[in-house]
Motif scaffolding. Structure first.
Motif, mmCIF file in Angstrom:
data_model
loop_
_atom_site.group_PDB
_atom_site.id
_atom_site.type_symbol
_atom_site.label_atom_id
_atom_site.label_comp_id
_atom_site.label_asym_id
_atom_site.label_seq_id
_atom_site.Cartn_x
_atom_site.Cartn_y
_atom_site.Cartn_z
ATOM 1 N N ALA B 130 37.308 34.610 42.808
ATOM 2 C CA ALA B 130 38.238 34.177 41.867
ATOM 3 C C ALA B 130 39.484 34.932 41.678
ATOM 4 C CB ALA B 130 37.274 34.101 40.279
ATOM 5 N N PRO B 131 40.403 34.367 42.567
ATOM 6 C CA PRO B 131 41.659 35.211 42.690
ATOM 7 C C PRO B 131 42.402 35.180 41.281
ATOM 8 C CG PRO B 131 41.368 33.528 44.548
ATOM 9 C CD PRO B 131 40.833 33.228 43.545
ATOM 10 N N ALA B 132 43.169 36.317 41.132
ATOM 11 C CA ALA B 132 43.803 36.337 40.064
ATOM 12 C C ALA B 132 45.551 36.389 40.324
ATOM 13 C CB ALA B 132 43.897 37.855 39.341
ATOM 14 N N ASP B 133 45.709 36.071 41.835
ATOM 15 C CA ASP B 133 47.091 35.852 41.934
ATOM 16 C C ASP B 133 47.382 34.496 42.507
ATOM 17 O OD1 ASP B 133 45.819 35.724 44.371
ATOM 18 O OD2 ASP B 133 46.866 37.362 45.548
ATOM 19 N N GLY B 134 46.579 33.398 42.088
ATOM 20 C CA GLY B 134 46.892 32.365 42.653
ATOM 21 C C GLY B 134 46.607 32.093 43.940
ATOM 22 N N ALA B 135 46.191 32.868 44.797
ATOM 23 C CA ALA B 135 45.882 32.614 46.327
ATOM 24 C C ALA B 135 45.204 31.385 46.547
ATOM 25 C CB ALA B 135 45.182 33.782 46.766
#
Lengths: 119, 168, 551
Positions: B130-135
């Protein structure tokens, strides 16, 4: 009296604030005697994260009738390393460099004092 | 339904639906599949499983993965938390889940999950992110496949350099 | 030396490419400075006072002429024509621009070099004996193990986000030239009763704010079980090392808190679970060993007429031979130490031109092998005695022939406040003043071995805790002051120095050192080094003299 300084992102060079731009020489920097103006400039500078890193205000003292950073660390930043007098900004010489070299104020720098702590 | 980046068996990455709801300890339980803290799992896990739900457990870095060992066969997801991306304890937890406890369920990275960690995570056995950087899945795949070689054996199936060399 | 194969080459090339992308994302604003900082640090790129600093890995301090020449080229092209060799056998450039960093990493990759893990909370570049493969004292070649550890630790999937940085040193000789006992892990190669090779494993040494000489947690670890054991140590540390306080995050704090015995027990328990699966196969170790076995020595007489005649004719060469040459394992060869401590210069600095000279000498006279010492000097490990006069002449011409290795002017100093963003005080000018005070080479030789180590802040990159005389720069209300410690040692007799007394101002340090030396010369017994005299007399006579002077 204060000045606003930072390191430029692209090359790491020490830079100073002058009317919305960044200049390389301390002698060209804006000098703030109004704290509110200084903080306003700092706020503007902090909104430029792709231009500079960690802008902060430094305190100045009078030296040889000119202004110089109060802290020793800031004078080294504005001049260059003392073991290589031809490296860094001191190489150009002149009155401002002389004033910085002769300044004898002492205080801790308010800047990137301890990068480890900041982690 | 929220989405997750998932690693496929062929080492590709795609965006998939996340059927699980992450529930904090002070929140009421919604219907359906949930991910809850280890503390809550100890209190309510049996009941939730008996209701026929799929249950996932979230482990904080300080919580030892060994404590879950007994329950692993009935846990659908272990969500390992990265409160900060510099906190590397979850890498050990993931490797132990895969290599020591042969856990076959989903190992999910949650918290400050950035694409720069993707390669390390996949090698340690994480398979949902669950990426936090919008990847995007493409970013993820790019980061994971960036290095043509690895030097160590880990929880993934990549061939370490010392084995590769024997073949060459 | 170790030759990269295609795997190693592609690995560093991929890493350089990855960094180029990360720099582009930072410049575009996609990455914040906070996010980028961790990434750049893992490629050795710091932001210091005047510019970026790039720390290039010289694994176990070993490089060849081509690599040295490339470093010279980078210094000329992207810096100001010089570089700084560090106390961990690496090289730092102090005037690097972020926009050039990706090109520099590409240039390094072309010659099998990199900056991977020279910073950050990961397993750092491993250090080893600069005399490896040349000294007769060693039980095994520590470079074999160092290279295996370099590979194993590179982008380690589990141990790249440790609580704090992690430094490993390996030595195979009884004389420790690596400061192994003040590393996170110190490995000392031992031979068991049955002739088998193994390691004494020392864990939790360190300098910085809380200096410790590390305890031994395994007296004899069979050599082929090294990697599973390292994995066990790192795993215990990764799980249980403190992450709430950066000053208590090193493994030394965990070892001290648990006690060495309990820490060793936890490691043993984890090690048993890992089992031999975690070890490197013997075939791979043999492959790496083979890569180091390529140095071929000629059968030479132990005595060189050429060398002896030249020494007799030239007192300067004789002095150089006394202080800078060390015995080689092969007759007719010698180990040549090249001092980077020319009086008045910056300790550890070499100009690009000097680097080129060293590269030439290594290629012509030294089996294309160069080493960096943790004391910030260079070594040509395999020079024929017959060639020493010529090598000496060329070193002299390049300003590299100072005959002061291990003497009082062979000072370790960190970059200090002249460059470093962490420093509280300057270190380099203090070293320069002390060296000038002892510029008379006869006096320096009469004083004998005396190790002065200077750090510009408590992080102790200048290893001041383990200097026979240690000097720590402190900030007193914005002014530079220096705290002196006595009796430290980073060698096999490792010890942490004791504080002498109140800190001294900048301009009093060199004269205080002079006073300490006078006390030593007065008090010493036949054959005693400064350290030995101090250990016998204690601090009192030294303290009395320095602070009597100060009043």
């Amino acid at each position: 009296m204060k000045a606003l300084t930072a390191n430029r992102l692209i090359d790491g060079d020490v830079v100073f604030w002058k009317s919305g731009q960044w200049v390389e020489g301390f002698g060209d920097a804006d000098l703030f005697d109004d704290p509110e103006a200084a903080e306003a400039a700092e706020g503007q500078a902090k909104s430029q994260p792709t231009v500079v890193i960690d802008p902060y205000l430094i305190d100045l003292i009078e030296s040889d009738g000119l202004w110089a950073p109060l802290s020793y660390r800031e004078r080294i930043r504005a001049l260059g390393p003392t073991n290589h007098p031809t490296h860094g900004k001191q190489a150009v010489g002149g009155d401002v460099v002389e004033a910085l070299l002769h300044a004898d104020g002492a205080a801790r720098s308010s800047g990137r004092v301890n990068l480890i702590k900041r982690k | 339904m929220p989405t997750l980046i998932r690693r496929q068996d062929d080492d590709q990455f795609n965006l998939g639906d996340d059927p699980f709801t992450a529930v904090a300890d002070d929140e009421g339980l919604p219907p359906g599949d949930v991910i809850i803290s280890f503390t809550r799992f100890q209190a309510e896990g049996d009941r939730l499983l008996a209701e026929g739900r799929a249950v996932g457990v979230r482990l904080e870095p300080a919580e030892e993965v060994e404590a879950l060992a007994y329950d692993l066969p009935r846990i659908a997801v272990v969500a390992l938390a990265f409160p900060k991306y510099r906190d590397g304890r979850a890498y050990t937890a993931a490797r132990l889940l895969r290599q020591r406890f042969s856990y076959a369920g989903e190992v999910r990275a949650v918290g400050e999950v950035l694409r720069e960690q993707a390669g390390f995570m996949v090698r340690c056995g994480f398979d949902a992110f669950a990426p936090a950087d919008g990847a995007s899945p493409a970013d993820w795949a790019h980061a994971v496949h960036r290095h043509r070689h690895v030097y160590q054996r880990a929880a993934d199936l990549r061939t370490p350099a010392y084995v590769e060399r024997e073949g060459g | 030396m170790y030759q990269y194969d295609a795997v190693d080459q592609e690995f560093v090339a991929d890493r350089a490419r990855e960094f180029r992308e990360q720099v582009a994302r930072r410049l575009s604003g996609e990455l914040s400075e906070d996010q980028f900082k961790t990434l750049r640090l893992m490629n050795g790129l710091y932001l210091q006072l005047h510019a970026y600093m790039l720390r290039i890995a010289i694994p176990y301090g070993s490089l060849n002429g081509r690599q040295m020449r490339r470093l010279a080229h980078i210094g000329r092209t992207y810096d100001r024509g010089y570089g700084h060799f560090t106390t961990r056998q690496n090289l730092q450039f102090h005037w690097i621009k972020l926009r050039d960093a990706p090109d520099i990493l590409d240039q390094l990759a072309e010659v099998d070099m990199h900056a991977i893990q020279t910073s950050g909370n990961c397993i750092r570049n491993v250090t080893s004996d600069p005399y490896a493969g040349a000294t007769a004292e060693e039980l095994d070649d520590p470079r074999v193990w160092s290279e295996a550890i370099r590979q194993w630790s590179s982008l380690h999937p589990e141990f790249s986000f440790l609580p704090r940085k992690f430094k490993i040193a390996i030595t195979a000789a009884p004389k420790d030239r690596t400061a192994a006992k003040v590393h996170d892990i110190g490995l000392m190669i031992r031979r068991g009763r049955d002739g088998q090779l193994g390691f004494e494993v020392i864990v939790g040494g360190g300098l910085g704010r809380t200096p410790y000489v590390g305890p031994t947690i395994a007296e004899f670890l069979p050599a082929n079980r090294l990697f599973s054991y390292l994995e066990a140590i790192l795993r215990v540390y990764n799980r249980h090392g403190r992450r709430d306080n950066i000053y208590k995050a090193r493994i030394k704090i965990l070892v001290a808190a648990l006690g060495a015995e309990e820490f060793a027990r936890q490691v043993a328990e984890e090690w048993a679970k890992i089992g031999p699966e975690g070890d490197l196969p013997d075939t791979e170790l043999a492959r790496i060993r083979g890569a180091f076995a390529t140095t071929v020595f000629d059968a030479l007489p132990a005595h060189s007429e050429v060398f002896e005649a030249a020494k007799a004719a030239d007192p300067a060469l004789a002095r150089f031979a006394r202080n800078n040459l060390r015995p080689h394992k092969k007759p007719g060869y010698t180990i040549v130490e090249v001092s980077l401590k020319t009086i008045g210069e910056t300790p550890g600095d070499a100009t690009s031109d000097q680097m080129d000279v060293i590269a030439d000498l290594a290629e012509r006279y030294g089996q294309d092998d160069i080493r960096v010492t943790h004391e910030q000097n260079l070594v040509l490990p395999h020079v024929r005695l017959d060639d020493v006069p010529e090598v000496f002449a060329q070193l002299q011409a390049a300003g590299l022939a100072s005959a002061n290795v291990n003497l009082i002017s062979d000072i370790i100093a960190c970059p200090g406040l002249d460059y470093c963003a962490l420093a509280n005080a300057r270190a380099i000018p203090v070293a320069q003043q002390i060296a000038q005070t002892f510029a008379d080479p006869d006096r320096a030789e009469a004083i004998g071995e005396l190790k002065i180590k200077i750090s510009g802040c408590i992080n102790a990159c200048g290893h001041h805790h383990v200097g026979h005389i240690g000097i720590l720069g402190v900030d007193k209300k914005g002014e530079e002051f220096y705290q002196l410690t006595l009796g430290g040692s980073g060698a096999e007799d490792a010890a942490v120095g004791k504080m002498l007394g109140p800190a001294l101002p900048y301009d009093k340090v060199a004269s205080a050192i002079d006073t300490l030396v006078e006390v030593y010369l007065r008090e010493r017994h036949e054959g005693e080094r400064f350290l030995d005299t101090y250990r016998r007399t204690g601090v009192e006579p030294f303290k009395e003299a320095v602070y009597a002077d100060a009043h």
